[in-house]
Motif scaffolding. Structure first.
Motif, short mmCIF file in Angstrom:
data_model
loop_
_atom_site.label_atom_id
_atom_site.label_comp_id
_atom_site.label_asym_id
_atom_site.label_seq_id
_atom_site.Cartn_x
_atom_site.Cartn_y
_atom_site.Cartn_z
N TYR A 218 67.67 104.80 18.27
CA TYR A 218 67.87 104.87 19.72
C TYR A 218 69.21 105.54 20.04
O TYR A 218 69.28 106.45 20.88
N GLN A 219 70.26 105.10 19.37
CA GLN A 219 71.59 105.64 19.66
C GLN A 219 71.68 107.11 19.26
O GLN A 219 72.26 107.93 19.99
N ARG A 220 71.11 107.46 18.12
CA ARG A 220 71.14 108.85 17.65
C ARG A 220 70.41 109.77 18.62
O ARG A 220 70.89 110.87 18.94
N GLU A 221 69.24 109.35 19.10
CA GLU A 221 68.47 110.19 20.01
C GLU A 221 69.14 110.29 21.37
O GLU A 221 69.07 111.32 22.03
N ALA A 222 69.81 109.21 21.80
CA ALA A 222 70.55 109.26 23.07
C ALA A 222 71.68 110.28 22.98
O ALA A 222 71.90 111.07 23.92
N GLU A 223 72.39 110.30 21.87
CA GLU A 223 73.47 111.26 21.69
C GLU A 223 72.93 112.68 21.57
O GLU A 223 73.52 113.63 22.11
N ARG A 224 71.82 112.85 20.89
CA ARG A 224 71.24 114.18 20.70
C ARG A 224 70.78 114.79 22.02
O ARG A 224 70.94 115.99 22.26
N THR A 225 70.19 113.96 22.87
CA THR A 225 69.61 114.47 24.12
C THR A 225 70.54 114.33 25.32
O THR A 225 70.25 114.85 26.40
N GLY A 226 71.65 113.59 25.15
CA GLY A 226 72.57 113.39 26.26
C GLY A 226 72.10 112.38 27.29
O GLY A 226 72.56 112.38 28.43
N VAL A 227 71.20 111.49 26.90
CA VAL A 227 70.67 110.47 27.81
C VAL A 227 71.51 109.20 27.71
O VAL A 227 71.83 108.74 26.60
N ALA A 228 71.86 108.63 28.84
CA ALA A 228 72.59 107.36 28.84
C ALA A 228 71.70 106.25 28.31
O ALA A 228 70.56 106.10 28.75
N TRP A 229 72.22 105.45 27.36
CA TRP A 229 71.41 104.41 26.72
C TRP A 229 72.14 103.08 26.76
O TRP A 229 73.27 102.97 26.28
N TYR A 230 71.46 102.06 27.32
CA TYR A 230 72.06 100.73 27.46
C TYR A 230 71.24 99.67 26.74
O TYR A 230 71.39 98.48 27.01
N GLY A 231 70.37 100.09 25.85
CA GLY A 231 69.57 99.14 25.09
C GLY A 231 68.11 99.15 25.50
O GLY A 231 67.76 99.59 26.59
N ARG A 232 67.27 98.63 24.60
CA ARG A 232 65.83 98.61 24.83
C ARG A 232 65.45 97.48 25.77
O ARG A 232 65.79 96.30 25.53
N ARG A 233 64.78 97.81 26.86
CA ARG A 233 64.29 96.82 27.82
C ARG A 233 62.88 97.18 28.24
O ARG A 233 62.55 98.35 28.43
N TYR A 234 62.06 96.14 28.40
CA TYR A 234 60.70 96.34 28.90
C TYR A 234 60.37 95.20 29.84
O TYR A 234 60.35 94.03 29.45
N THR A 235 60.14 95.53 31.12
CA THR A 235 59.81 94.52 32.12
C THR A 235 58.29 94.43 32.23
O THR A 235 57.64 95.35 32.72
N GLN A 236 57.73 93.34 31.76
CA GLN A 236 56.28 93.16 31.75
C GLN A 236 55.69 93.33 33.14
O GLN A 236 56.06 92.63 34.09
N GLY A 237 54.78 94.30 33.28
CA GLY A 237 54.09 94.51 34.53
C GLY A 237 54.89 95.25 35.59
O GLY A 237 54.38 95.49 36.68
N ARG A 238 56.16 95.62 35.30
CA ARG A 238 56.99 96.31 36.28
C ARG A 238 57.63 97.53 35.62
O ARG A 238 58.85 97.63 35.48
N PHE A 239 56.80 98.45 35.24
CA PHE A 239 57.22 99.66 34.53
C PHE A 239 58.32 100.40 35.29
O PHE A 239 59.29 100.89 34.70
N GLU A 240 58.20 100.44 36.61
CA GLU A 240 59.13 101.23 37.43
C GLU A 240 60.53 100.63 37.49
O GLU A 240 61.49 101.31 37.91
N LEU A 241 60.71 99.37 37.07
CA LEU A 241 62.03 98.75 37.12
C LEU A 241 62.93 99.17 35.96
O LEU A 241 64.15 99.00 36.03
N ASP A 242 62.34 99.70 34.90
CA ASP A 242 63.13 100.09 33.73
C ASP A 242 63.75 101.48 33.94
O ASP A 242 63.25 102.28 34.75
N ASP A 243 64.82 101.78 33.20
CA ASP A 243 65.45 103.08 33.34
C ASP A 243 64.60 104.16 32.65
O ASP A 243 63.61 103.85 31.97
N SER A 244 64.99 105.41 32.81
CA SER A 244 64.17 106.53 32.35
C SER A 244 63.84 106.49 30.86
O SER A 244 62.66 106.61 30.48
#
Length: 311
Positions: free
Chosen positions: A155-181
């Motif tokens: 996760y950290q390596r791909e975030a650095e490679r693509t320049g995407v801000a990464w704050y950890g893996r999160r999954y909100t059950q049934g609320r896909f739109e609440l998670d970050d990109s």
């Protein structure tokens, strides 16, 4: 008199091998029907025809309706069917195994039932995911810890490679739109890979519930197989899509993942990986359309004949 092994459906030689199929087709807000030997997807914009024999898995999203005739065709073609929605993935397979042999599922059951062999398969799965790692003598707890460390680093390596801000893996059950990109993209990629793995497991005639890493779920082996390609394919694609734009992440991730799976011939590789994990080294899956009867001592005799004797 016909038997279960001599059904009138298409023979394996007449069906497209699972490794040569389109990994998955996603549909939503349409009616899926049958027109001769093709599926049709009808919505407000018109009707599209889909060659069923070349589909690995049909992913049915929100707002889809499917007719009995369409499911009949999918079953004859050996395609998998998975309903997916905002509340997660649900598996309702409409496919038959493309093989007539039970060799793989028997090998899977034997390996699963033997604690030593079951751990060996789990180690082999880890080696496929992280080539070069020494898993000899490792316990299950150690394997899980090694996996967690390597996935976090990915996760950290791909975030650095693509320049995407990464704050950890999160999954909100049934609320896909609440998670970050990036989390939305990872969730979408994971759902697609579950469908692809389900298709391969069903096509090869394996048992989806007999897992070697996952346990206790009806799709444990499907989750095992999907995880084989998470670090190599799913996570990198997800971060690349998230880096492009935050818009329409689910659809864009599915399209990007479908293209990557095709480019890398991942379905064919997945088939070979499953066989390599389950079959003894050097053993090939038998072909043919044969039904045997098991008698004493592990001996089999051909079915279709009266075995009545005077003892």
């Amino acid at each position: 008199m016909s038997t279960a092994g001599r059904r009138k459906a298409l023979t394996p030689s007449e069906l497209t091998r699972v490794g040569d199929r389109t990994s998955f087709v996603y549909l939503e807000r349409c009616t899926v029907h049958r027109d001769s030997n093709a599926l049709t997807a009808e919505d407000g914009e018109g009707t599209r025809h889909l060659p069923s024999a070349t589909i690995g898995t049909l992913l049915l999203g929100p707002g889809t309706r499917v007719t009995h005739k369409a499911m009949e065709l999918l079953g004859e073609s050996g395609a998998g069917v998975v309903w997916v929605g905002e509340r997660g993935v649900r598996y309702y397979s409409g496919g038959r195994a493309l093989t007539r042999s039970s060799a793989l599922v028997e090998a899977q059951a034997l390996a699963w039932a033997n604690q030593r062999r079951r751990l060996e398969v789990a180690r082999a799965m880890f080696s496929l995911r992280f080539p070069g790692e020494d898993t000899s003598g490792t316990s299950r707890r150690t394997l899980l810890g090694m996996e967690g460390d390597r996935v976090r680093r990915c996760y950290q390596r791909e975030a650095e490679r693509t320049g995407v801000a990464w704050y950890g893996r999160r999954y909100t059950q049934g609320r896909f739109e609440l998670d970050d990109s990036p989390n939305q993209a990872i969730t979408a990629a994971s759902q697609c890979f579950y469908g692809v793995a389900q298709s391969v497991v069903a096509a090869l005639g394996c048992s989806p519930g007999l897992g070697f890493v996952h346990s206790g779920h009806e799709q444990s082996f499907v989750l095992d197989i999907a995880d084989l390609y998470k670090v190599e394919v799913a996570i990198p694609v997800a971060f690349e899509v998230a880096a492009e734009s935050p818009d329409d992440l689910g659809a864009r991730t599915r399209r990007a993942l479908r293209d990557r799976i095709h480019e890398e011939q991942l379905l064919e590789r997945c088939v070979e990986d499953v066989k390599g994990l389950l079959l003894p080294e050097g053993e090939e899956e038998p072909e043919g359309d044969r039904v045997d009867l098991l008698v004493d001592g592990g001996v089999t005799v051909e079915s279709g004949q009266n075995m009545g004797v005077i003892w």
